[in-house]
Design a protein around this motif. Sequence first.
Motif, PDB file in Angstrom:
ATOM      1  N   GLY A  27      66.197  94.811   1.994  1.00 59.68           N
ATOM      2  CA  GLY A  27      65.712  94.947   3.170  1.00 59.68           C
ATOM      3  C   GLY A  27      66.482  94.792   4.234  1.00 59.68           C
ATOM      4  O   GLY A  27      67.084  95.458   5.192  1.00 59.68           O
ATOM      5  N   VAL A  28      67.231  93.531   4.320  1.00 57.02           N
ATOM      6  CA  VAL A  28      68.016  93.192   5.443  1.00 57.02           C
ATOM      7  C   VAL A  28      69.406  93.971   5.800  1.00 57.02           C
ATOM      8  O   VAL A  28      69.186  94.599   6.834  1.00 57.02           O
ATOM      9  CB  VAL A  28      68.370  91.651   5.568  1.00 57.02           C
ATOM     10  CG1 VAL A  28      69.473  91.364   6.608  1.00 57.02           C
ATOM     11  CG2 VAL A  28      67.142  90.784   5.622  1.00 57.02           C
ATOM     12  N   SER A  65      64.150  89.587  -6.834  1.00 56.40           N
ATOM     13  CA  SER A  65      64.942  88.505  -7.159  1.00 56.40           C
ATOM     14  C   SER A  65      64.447  87.376  -7.156  1.00 56.40           C
ATOM     15  O   SER A  65      63.388  87.441  -6.953  1.00 56.40           O
ATOM     16  CB  SER A  65      66.164  88.742  -6.105  1.00 56.40           C
ATOM     17  OG  SER A  65      65.731  88.161  -5.142  1.00 56.40           O
ATOM     18  N   ASN A  66      65.311  86.563  -7.149  1.00 56.17           N
ATOM     19  CA  ASN A  66      64.864  84.965  -7.439  1.00 56.17           C
ATOM     20  C   ASN A  66      64.760  84.642  -5.921  1.00 56.17           C
ATOM     21  O   ASN A  66      65.065  85.101  -4.985  1.00 56.17           O
ATOM     22  CB  ASN A  66      65.823  84.032  -7.870  1.00 56.17           C
ATOM     23  CG  ASN A  66      66.057  84.077  -9.222  1.00 56.17           C
ATOM     24  OD1 ASN A  66      65.064  84.432 -10.013  1.00 56.17           O
ATOM     25  ND2 ASN A  66      67.186  83.675  -9.776  1.00 56.17           N
ATOM     26  N   PRO A  67      63.589  83.825  -5.742  1.00 59.00           N
ATOM     27  CA  PRO A  67      63.444  83.345  -4.380  1.00 59.00           C
ATOM     28  C   PRO A  67      64.453  82.415  -3.770  1.00 59.00           C
ATOM     29  O   PRO A  67      65.039  81.910  -4.297  1.00 59.00           O
ATOM     30  CB  PRO A  67      62.075  82.591  -4.417  1.00 59.00           C
ATOM     31  CG  PRO A  67      61.898  82.208  -6.014  1.00 59.00           C
ATOM     32  CD  PRO A  67      62.724  83.138  -6.603  1.00 59.00           C
ATOM     33  N   ALA A  69      65.693  79.718  -0.631  1.00 57.13           N
ATOM     34  CA  ALA A  69      65.306  78.845   0.575  1.00 57.13           C
ATOM     35  C   ALA A  69      65.053  79.424   1.850  1.00 57.13           C
ATOM     36  O   ALA A  69      63.886  79.251   2.527  1.00 57.13           O
ATOM     37  CB  ALA A  69      65.933  77.343   0.615  1.00 57.13           C
ATOM     38  N   GLU A  70      65.992  80.196   2.268  1.00 55.12           N
ATOM     39  CA  GLU A  70      66.155  80.665   3.702  1.00 55.12           C
ATOM     40  C   GLU A  70      64.962  81.467   3.925  1.00 55.12           C
ATOM     41  O   GLU A  70      64.568  81.658   5.222  1.00 55.12           O
ATOM     42  CB  GLU A  70      67.495  81.505   3.814  1.00 55.12           C
ATOM     43  CG  GLU A  70      68.535  80.625   3.485  1.00 55.12           C
ATOM     44  CD  GLU A  70      69.187  80.804   2.190  1.00 55.12           C
ATOM     45  OE1 GLU A  70      68.984  79.861   1.437  1.00 55.12           O
ATOM     46  OE2 GLU A  70      69.319  82.076   1.674  1.00 55.12           O
ATOM     47  N   ARG A  71      64.509  82.264   2.878  1.00 53.70           N
ATOM     48  CA  ARG A  71      63.467  83.099   3.181  1.00 53.70           C
ATOM     49  C   ARG A  71      61.972  82.339   2.842  1.00 53.70           C
ATOM     50  O   ARG A  71      61.008  83.086   2.634  1.00 53.70           O
ATOM     51  CB  ARG A  71      63.355  84.235   2.022  1.00 53.70           C
ATOM     52  CG  ARG A  71      64.535  84.908   2.194  1.00 53.70           C
ATOM     53  CD  ARG A  71      64.850  86.085   1.141  1.00 53.70           C
ATOM     54  NE  ARG A  71      63.929  86.969   0.709  1.00 53.70           N
ATOM     55  CZ  ARG A  71      63.805  88.371   1.288  1.00 53.70           C
ATOM     56  NH1 ARG A  71      64.876  88.387   2.117  1.00 53.70           N
ATOM     57  NH2 ARG A  71      62.624  89.191   1.248  1.00 53.70           N
ATOM     58  N   GLY A  72      62.253  81.157   3.062  1.00 54.24           N
ATOM     59  CA  GLY A  72      60.828  80.559   2.771  1.00 54.24           C
ATOM     60  C   GLY A  72      60.161  80.544   1.356  1.00 54.24           C
ATOM     61  O   GLY A  72      59.034  80.501   1.065  1.00 54.24           O
ATOM     62  N   GLY A  73      61.255  80.559   0.634  1.00 51.95           N
ATOM     63  CA  GLY A  73      60.708  80.533  -0.966  1.00 51.95           C
ATOM     64  C   GLY A  73      60.069  82.103  -1.336  1.00 51.95           C
ATOM     65  O   GLY A  73      59.562  82.138  -2.229  1.00 51.95           O
ATOM     66  N   ARG A  74      60.443  83.210  -0.738  1.00 48.22           N
ATOM     67  CA  ARG A  74      59.950  84.394  -0.904  1.00 48.22           C
ATOM     68  C   ARG A  74      61.429  85.014  -1.662  1.00 48.22           C
ATOM     69  O   ARG A  74      62.373  84.881  -1.405  1.00 48.22           O
ATOM     70  CB  ARG A  74      59.822  85.204   0.342  1.00 48.22           C
ATOM     71  CG  ARG A  74      58.522  84.585   0.842  1.00 48.22           C
ATOM     72  CD  ARG A  74      58.227  85.396   2.085  1.00 48.22           C
ATOM     73  NE  ARG A  74      57.030  84.867   2.939  1.00 48.22           N
ATOM     74  CZ  ARG A  74      57.225  83.534   3.693  1.00 48.22           C
ATOM     75  NH1 ARG A  74      58.232  83.282   4.010  1.00 48.22           N
ATOM     76  NH2 ARG A  74      56.130  83.194   4.045  1.00 48.22           N
ATOM     77  N   SER A  75      60.728  86.068  -2.538  1.00 42.18           N
ATOM     78  CA  SER A  75      62.081  86.935  -3.180  1.00 42.18           C
ATOM     79  C   SER A  75      62.461  87.732  -2.216  1.00 42.18           C
ATOM     80  O   SER A  75      61.882  88.545  -1.306  1.00 42.18           O
ATOM     81  CB  SER A  75      61.290  87.413  -4.543  1.00 42.18           C
ATOM     82  OG  SER A  75      60.451  86.637  -5.033  1.00 42.18           O
ATOM     83  N   ARG A  76      63.587  88.467  -2.704  1.00 41.62           N
ATOM     84  CA  ARG A  76      64.185  89.800  -2.100  1.00 41.62           C
ATOM     85  C   ARG A  76      63.600  91.074  -2.947  1.00 41.62           C
ATOM     86  O   ARG A  76      63.630  90.978  -4.276  1.00 41.62           O
ATOM     87  CB  ARG A  76      65.809  89.699  -2.135  1.00 41.62           C
ATOM     88  CG  ARG A  76      66.367  88.630  -1.074  1.00 41.62           C
ATOM     89  CD  ARG A  76      67.494  88.529  -1.036  1.00 41.62           C
ATOM     90  NE  ARG A  76      68.353  87.693  -0.039  1.00 41.62           N
ATOM     91  CZ  ARG A  76      69.308  87.241  -0.264  1.00 41.62           C
ATOM     92  NH1 ARG A  76      70.221  87.537  -1.321  1.00 41.62           N
ATOM     93  NH2 ARG A  76      70.203  86.332   0.666  1.00 41.62           N
ATOM     94  N   ARG A  77      63.770  92.392  -2.304  1.00 41.23           N
ATOM     95  CA  ARG A  77      63.026  93.506  -3.084  1.00 41.23           C
ATOM     96  C   ARG A  77      64.264  94.277  -3.027  1.00 41.23           C
ATOM     97  O   ARG A  77      64.856  94.875  -1.918  1.00 41.23           O
ATOM     98  CB  ARG A  77      62.078  93.678  -2.483  1.00 41.23           C
ATOM     99  CG  ARG A  77      61.137  95.122  -3.155  1.00 41.23           C
ATOM    100  CD  ARG A  77      60.121  95.521  -2.546  1.00 41.23           C
ATOM    101  NE  ARG A  77      59.561  96.734  -3.129  1.00 41.23           N
ATOM    102  CZ  ARG A  77      58.529  97.310  -2.531  1.00 41.23           C
ATOM    103  NH1 ARG A  77      58.346  96.968  -1.334  1.00 41.23           N
ATOM    104  NH2 ARG A  77      58.204  98.322  -3.011  1.00 41.23           N
TER     105      ARG A  77
END
Lengths: 111, 874
Positions: A27-28, A65-67, A69-77
């Motif tokens: 996304g980013v 992907s693995n979650p 910490a910067e994403r607050g424990g969320r995964s990247r798609r």
Amino acid sequence: MSRREHLGEFEQIVLLAILRLGDEAYGVPIRLDIERRTGRSLTVGALYRTLDRLEDKGYVSSAFSNPTAERGGRSRRYFTVKPLGLRTLRASREALTAMWDGLERLVMRGS
Amino acid sequence: MAPNHPFWIRILLRAAALRASEAELGDVMEEFVAGRRTSFWLISQLTSSVRRRRSPLTLSERGAEMLSNVRNDIRYALRTLWRSPGFALAAIVPIALGIGINTGIFSILNSVAWRPLPVPEPDALVSIYQNFRGGPRRMVYGARALFSIPEYRTYRDEAQTLSGLMAYSREWTVTLGREAPQEIQGILVTCNYFDVLKLTPVIGTGFTPVNCGKLDAPPVVVLSHALWNDAFGADPHVLQKPIVLNGREVTVVGIAPAGFDGVDMAKAAFFAPTTTLEVFRPEQTFHENPNVSWVTLMGRRSENATVAQVRAELSLVASRIDQQQAGRATSLIVEPATTLSLPVARQNVLTGASIVMAAFGLVLLIAAANVANILLARAAGRSREIAIRLSVGATRRRLIQQLLTESAIIAVAGAVCGSLLFSWLFQLLVPRLLASLPGGETARVDAIPDLTVFWFAVGLTCLTVLVFGLVPALQASRGNVHSVTKQDAPAATGGRGWLRGSLIGAQVALCMMLLIPAGLLARALYAAHTLDPGFDQHDVAVVSIDLRGPRYEKGNAAIVHDQWLERVRALPGVESVALASRIPLSPGRSQTTLRIGDGEGAAVDMDVNTVSPDFFSLLGMPIVRGRVFTDGEIDAVMVTESTARRYWPGQNPLGRTVTLDNQRRQIVGIVRDAQMSQAPEAVSSYLYLPAMRGTQRRISVLARTRLDFAGFASAVRAETSRLDSNLVVNVQPLAANLGVLQTLSQITAGVAALLSLLALGLAAIGVYGVVSYFVSRRRREVGVRMALGADAGDVQRLFLRQTLRPVAVGMCIGIAVAASAARLLQSVLFGVSPFDPIAFIGAPALMLVIAAAAAFLPTRRAMQVDPMSVLRSE
């Protein structure tokens, strides 16, 4: 293939960004790349609206992907372009090129 | 170091999470954290995500996200466990023990209580029993809840919801063969037994309308596959030659399928039609009697008929039967058929099994508490990482999910290892255990797991995960940002210290609940071994012969009996021979109701034994007052000392009367108290009646002999077969009865001891772990104290005091609970009071010593702290 779908302009832009980013296509970077190159501002919501549509049509696939910490424990798609998407992109490019044939000078000069 | 986000950002994220996907929110967070974006930017991005969806995330979208989350969590947890194998082992092993042991014991219970019968389409079978009051006097063979044949026929003819209804009796013992007869057990069945069970004989026709069903027809039988192999060598010609059962020629019409030995608790070696009852037992002529309880009904439901419908229809039939018998009211018990279906037996077994499983469950709880402690310690080490993640907006729920996944993997690994190990172990041990109990070899009990056992293990694993994983996960995910930024020791004794201390207390309490009953059982075992029953059981043998069967019609039996007794008495080395209806210390009791004084006196229950006059001198039981009755003195009785004291206090009981069976009898003698029955209450009211000749068919005599037992046994057998080669005689030493009691006590005490040792070990490990953890966290405090002048002993005492406080609390709670539960064990505690002081003092003392040792060891390490190095590292 019998009936071929055509790609909207923004859909092509997103596909191209995914292709360019390769393994880093999530996304980013996709959003930042499009904003930088096209000069348009793009909200996260608008981007994902298109990404979901592309996935529904079978042009791209996504994986989590693995979650972190910067994403607050969320995964990247992460997204990848599928062969169908590549073919459709190619067809759109050919159609566009055919229509532009001979008109580059006229259109680009007159701005 | 991530900035500390204001709470309103977290609220926004939480609200947005309803409509925006995790990936979008994650993107926004990532850029916000990295790119120095403004709050305005954050809000507009979030709004765009929320606005693009008109509806909340669909279930499948959420599901897809959750699935990938779970996959990631599992991978992460596996990696973590792989990297710290010591921790993984310390967590998995106790869980494996706890879950494995419980699954093992459950599979044993399952084999009788819930497993479907070993026949085709077992779910369609129902077993039927009845409860009824009133009606004419009923004869009972086995249990009152059984039916008579005429009642069976009524149900069979009128039931539409059943495609077939058959009946079978409990097991009967007969002799097989003429020379050297052996005893085998089988059941009597209706002719459609195999049809309803959908079984076909391996060879032969089985029961057909031609060979089965008529009372006077030549007797036929179907043999079990096992008997066919063992006794006939799988000879296919066994169908042509008749075999001899109980001295009668019986034709074999079929061999049952391999592995089938009935549908009840006892294995059957043969199946004979109910009409052959009088062939095997000429004196039992009740086949057509409608007022005898002796067969169980089992039926197969028709297609589309539910158990409730069957129950309703059969209840109507029952009420029709009631109307024909004045004053009778019947209610039916219709349940899916299992091995243990007789309602009274099922209730008793399930009640006993619940107690046993509760004990095993306690071990699992202790193990779970251990693992919870380990997890808490580990979580304390990860508190910084967790605090950071919370501050950037990770939901607490997500964190708990990740931590619980780790616990789940530990539990699943433990469950799989433990279940496999103990399943194999129990399958090995159970047949051995059964063989050492009376009647055990023919019991259909095993430890083979099936689907029910699997679901039990799954359910137990889920419960275990919640028990040991939830609290540490909740505790860890709470995270206190301020306290972890300073490396301060007081946090160790703050909130978390309380939690871990109470876990220790809980472990100790549970341990007490196991140790004290184990102590009681051990005391009972000791009592059983040192029991003085009040009579001399050495050099006494119990000889029994069976005079039932067609050869011994009424008059004949008495003659044979007398002749046989003469011969036994005449054997060299035999000092005396006595008859008794109840052999001392045999299982069960015989009680009768009689009236004190004349027919209008109070009605009381007493244990009764019908004996010959030599009984008392043979067993060395002294007569305290009066005399022994003589042979044939019908109206004389003898009572024990305590009986006399209870019913005729302060009076001379000799000459008093009691009324039994409408006949007045006089007390002629008082004999000393003795432990006659296996029941733990040593003192009950006991009455001795003189033996009448010729009234018994199954004869047991006591013989005191100077010979060694083996010599005596072979002499008796030889003499008996000289008299009548068809007689089967059993010779046992009287001390063997006590042996059975001891074996039972041994098994129970052994299992209890094993469980308690396991629990003790786990609790000790738990105490050790907690104390080491505290010690390591408080190194600085120890250093300061020692620098200020405290010596090693002071610090040690401080730690011990703090550790042993929860231990002491736990012990008190555990003792209290154990005391209230001790009453439940009374039936197994032979000769021991359920509040036996030795057990109640010894067990806590043992626990205290072990706990103190487990707490002492780590504190010794603390003593080796060099105060200077600790202070320097500040």
